[in-house]
Motif scaffolding. Sequence first.
Motif, PDB file in Angstrom:
ATOM      1  N   LEU A   1      33.991  39.181  34.989  1.00 39.19           N
ATOM      2  CA  LEU A   1      33.556  37.803  35.189  1.00 39.19           C
ATOM      3  C   LEU A   1      34.528  36.815  34.545  1.00 39.19           C
ATOM      4  CD1 LEU A   1      29.743  38.302  34.443  1.00 39.19           C
ATOM      5  CD2 LEU A   1      30.860  38.154  36.686  1.00 39.19           C
ATOM      6  N   TYR A   2      35.039  37.168  33.393  1.00 43.36           N
ATOM      7  CA  TYR A   2      35.950  36.286  32.660  1.00 43.36           C
ATOM      8  C   TYR A   2      37.251  36.071  33.436  1.00 43.36           C
ATOM      9  CZ  TYR A   2      39.355  35.029  29.026  1.00 43.36           C
ATOM     10  OH  TYR A   2      40.355  34.436  28.307  1.00 43.36           O
ATOM     11  N   LEU A   3      37.835  37.146  33.951  1.00 40.40           N
ATOM     12  CA  LEU A   3      39.074  37.012  34.703  1.00 40.40           C
ATOM     13  C   LEU A   3      38.868  36.243  36.000  1.00 40.40           C
ATOM     14  CD1 LEU A   3      40.858  40.471  34.245  1.00 40.40           C
ATOM     15  CD2 LEU A   3      41.330  38.303  33.113  1.00 40.40           C
ATOM     16  N   ALA A   4      37.719  36.473  36.642  1.00 39.29           N
ATOM     17  CA  ALA A   4      37.424  35.727  37.874  1.00 39.29           C
ATOM     18  C   ALA A   4      37.298  34.235  37.584  1.00 39.29           C
ATOM     19  CB  ALA A   4      36.142  36.257  38.509  1.00 39.29           C
ATOM     20  N   ALA A   5      36.710  33.873  36.433  1.00 37.21           N
ATOM     21  CA  ALA A   5      36.569  32.469  36.069  1.00 37.21           C
ATOM     22  C   ALA A   5      37.885  31.870  35.600  1.00 37.21           C
ATOM     23  CB  ALA A   5      35.516  32.326  34.969  1.00 37.21           C
ATOM     24  N   LEU A   6      38.725  32.689  34.968  1.00 37.56           N
ATOM     25  CA  LEU A   6      39.981  32.193  34.415  1.00 37.56           C
ATOM     26  C   LEU A   6      41.034  31.960  35.492  1.00 37.56           C
ATOM     27  CD1 LEU A   6      41.335  31.546  31.671  1.00 37.56           C
ATOM     28  CD2 LEU A   6      42.173  33.912  31.652  1.00 37.56           C
ATOM     29  N   GLN A   7      40.981  32.745  36.566  1.00 36.38           N
ATOM     30  CA  GLN A   7      42.012  32.673  37.593  1.00 36.38           C
ATOM     31  C   GLN A   7      42.183  31.265  38.165  1.00 36.38           C
ATOM     32  OE1 GLN A   7      43.787  35.390  38.136  1.00 36.38           O
ATOM     33  NE2 GLN A   7      45.113  34.661  39.776  1.00 36.38           N
ATOM     34  N   PRO A   8      41.109  30.535  38.551  1.00 37.28           N
ATOM     35  CA  PRO A   8      41.304  29.173  39.065  1.00 37.28           C
ATOM     36  C   PRO A   8      41.915  28.233  38.034  1.00 37.28           C
ATOM     37  CG  PRO A   8      39.116  29.982  39.625  1.00 37.28           C
ATOM     38  CD  PRO A   8      39.697  30.954  38.644  1.00 37.28           C
ATOM     39  N   VAL A   9      41.593  28.420  36.768  1.00 37.81           N
ATOM     40  CA  VAL A   9      42.143  27.569  35.710  1.00 37.81           C
ATOM     41  C   VAL A   9      43.650  27.770  35.609  1.00 37.81           C
ATOM     42  CG1 VAL A   9      42.092  27.061  33.237  1.00 37.81           C
ATOM     43  CG2 VAL A   9      39.982  27.602  34.440  1.00 37.81           C
ATOM     44  N   LEU A  10      44.084  29.027  35.661  1.00 36.82           N
ATOM     45  CA  LEU A  10      45.512  29.329  35.541  1.00 36.82           C
ATOM     46  C   LEU A  10      46.279  29.002  36.807  1.00 36.82           C
ATOM     47  CD1 LEU A  10      45.480  32.713  33.572  1.00 36.82           C
ATOM     48  CD2 LEU A  10      45.594  30.381  32.710  1.00 36.82           C
ATOM     49  N   SER A  11      45.578  28.925  37.947  1.00 39.64           N
ATOM     50  CA  SER A  11      46.269  28.627  39.207  1.00 39.64           C
ATOM     51  C   SER A  11      46.653  27.163  39.315  1.00 39.64           C
ATOM     52  CB  SER A  11      45.386  29.019  40.396  1.00 39.64           C
ATOM     53  OG  SER A  11      44.223  28.212  40.448  1.00 39.64           O
ATOM     54  N   GLY A  12      46.159  26.338  38.380  1.00 43.16           N
ATOM     55  CA  GLY A  12      46.566  24.944  38.352  1.00 43.16           C
ATOM     56  C   GLY A  12      45.885  24.081  39.377  1.00 43.16           C
TER      57      GLY A  12
ATOM     58  N   GLY B   1      34.511  29.186  43.338  1.00 46.70           N
ATOM     59  CA  GLY B   1      33.519  29.676  44.290  1.00 46.70           C
ATOM     60  C   GLY B   1      34.053  30.789  45.165  1.00 46.70           C
ATOM     61  N   LYS B   2      35.289  30.634  45.636  1.00 46.94           N
ATOM     62  CA  LYS B   2      35.911  31.692  46.445  1.00 46.94           C
ATOM     63  C   LYS B   2      36.062  32.970  45.643  1.00 46.94           C
ATOM     64  CE  LYS B   2      39.681  30.551  48.522  1.00 46.94           C
ATOM     65  NZ  LYS B   2      41.000  29.901  48.714  1.00 46.94           N
ATOM     66  N   ALA B   3      36.500  32.819  44.385  1.00 42.97           N
ATOM     67  CA  ALA B   3      36.709  34.003  43.559  1.00 42.97           C
ATOM     68  C   ALA B   3      35.391  34.723  43.286  1.00 42.97           C
ATOM     69  CB  ALA B   3      37.381  33.601  42.236  1.00 42.97           C
ATOM     70  N   PHE B   4      34.361  33.970  42.887  1.00 45.71           N
ATOM     71  CA  PHE B   4      33.070  34.588  42.584  1.00 45.71           C
ATOM     72  C   PHE B   4      32.412  35.137  43.846  1.00 45.71           C
ATOM     73  CE2 PHE B   4      33.147  32.239  38.509  1.00 45.71           C
ATOM     74  CZ  PHE B   4      32.808  33.294  37.668  1.00 45.71           C
ATOM     75  N   GLY B   5      32.628  34.457  44.983  1.00 43.61           N
ATOM     76  CA  GLY B   5      32.080  34.959  46.243  1.00 43.61           C
ATOM     77  C   GLY B   5      32.670  36.306  46.611  1.00 43.61           C
ATOM     78  N   PHE B   6      33.987  36.419  46.484  1.00 41.57           N
ATOM     79  CA  PHE B   6      34.627  37.691  46.803  1.00 41.57           C
ATOM     80  C   PHE B   6      34.228  38.764  45.800  1.00 41.57           C
ATOM     81  CE2 PHE B   6      38.311  40.616  46.635  1.00 41.57           C
ATOM     82  CZ  PHE B   6      38.285  41.057  47.955  1.00 41.57           C
ATOM     83  N   LEU B   7      34.135  38.380  44.525  1.00 46.02           N
ATOM     84  CA  LEU B   7      33.708  39.333  43.500  1.00 46.02           C
ATOM     85  C   LEU B   7      32.284  39.809  43.770  1.00 46.02           C
ATOM     86  CD1 LEU B   7      34.757  40.611  40.858  1.00 46.02           C
ATOM     87  CD2 LEU B   7      33.665  38.752  39.626  1.00 46.02           C
TER      88      LEU B   7
END
Length: 394
Positions: free
Chosen positions: A155-166, A178-184
């Motif tokens: 869950l942490y990596l899925a939430a962190l990915q959008p932050v790091l993507s800028g 939302g896309k990340a959590f939806g796919f997860l």
Amino acid sequence: MGGAFLAAAVLARLGGRIGLPTIPLFILAGILLGPHTPGIVLVSDPHDMEMLSALGLVLLLFYLGLEFHLDDLKAGGRRMALAGGTYLALNVGAGLGFGFALGWGTSEALVLAGVLGISSSAIVTKVLVDTGRLGSPEAKPILGIIVVEDVFLALYLAALQPVLSGADSLGAAVLDGGKAFGFLLLLALAARFGTRVVGRLFAVEDDELLVISFLGAAVFVAGVSEWFGVADAIGAFMVGLMLGSTASGERIRKLVHPLRDAFGAMFFFAFGLSIDPGDLPVVVWPVLAAVAVTLGMNVLAGVGAARVYGFGARGASVISTTLLARGEFALILATMAAGAGLDARLSPFIAGYVLVLAVLGPVVAGWVPGFFAPAAPTRSHPLGASPPDPRLSR
């Protein structure tokens, strides 16, 4: 490439003679034989090892997924969730506070929260095996905390990915999240309800076909995961979660083991290649401060877990020292941070922090509990199930 494998093997064998874990030695091999250190340079450009490193990361998380079962959460019950939640709250919270105190930036603080907060499953498991504690009562909370950490990590990596993507706006960040959590969530549902279908697809008798099948599935889903903003390693973890519960799960675990070891070593070696030892003095004081913070939080978390399980001082010391080491998860976060262009001090900081705790953790885990009276050896299910009736084994 051959030199890299051999160098990692030689250093690991030398370290094994004095009881050191392999992860910091693989990193050290990359540092010594990389472009930033005088002497022999096996790999002049760290990017040459990029694909091998990515494959190693995918296989490491794929194997962890194979070892993890959703039923493990139910087996440990409420005590496991309480001990794991306490450990994460103390260590991740302290890591976040430490990151803000450094003043390197908000994104950097979020990365440091995970770096300081999550133990190394690989090193913790190895410490339990090497010290003969895998069947001890203390193994219950230790492995329980590792299971809770694995769930939190996804869950942490899925939430962190959008932050790091800028993401350039709140709406974009929410959309990416939302896309990340939806796919997860889609992968989680497939792991929960699609085991029977997946098991049929991988029900092949030939080992060669099985290896090609699970390796292709892990790498393919890892690549698709990146399209949806989920870390590739988490995609591989979810594939392992699906396959681990199938009839072929045990065969896959045996077949992937040597692949995990070989390419996992290249992941740590490649990380060492990117480290310039000249940068380490700049972060030596933050590293020592982070180690001190982690030591303090682990002691508090160990005491808390020991109370939950009814252990005394010895149990608290075993729990806190066994969970001390940091390793592969911190390096995953370092790789993500480097790709996102965050503060350049993060990579040498994480490298130094991992090196110190990956060596200190196993040493302290074998030394500190010796001050307390040894516990009587017992054989129990690691996540809290009742031990078998000895009359049945007769």
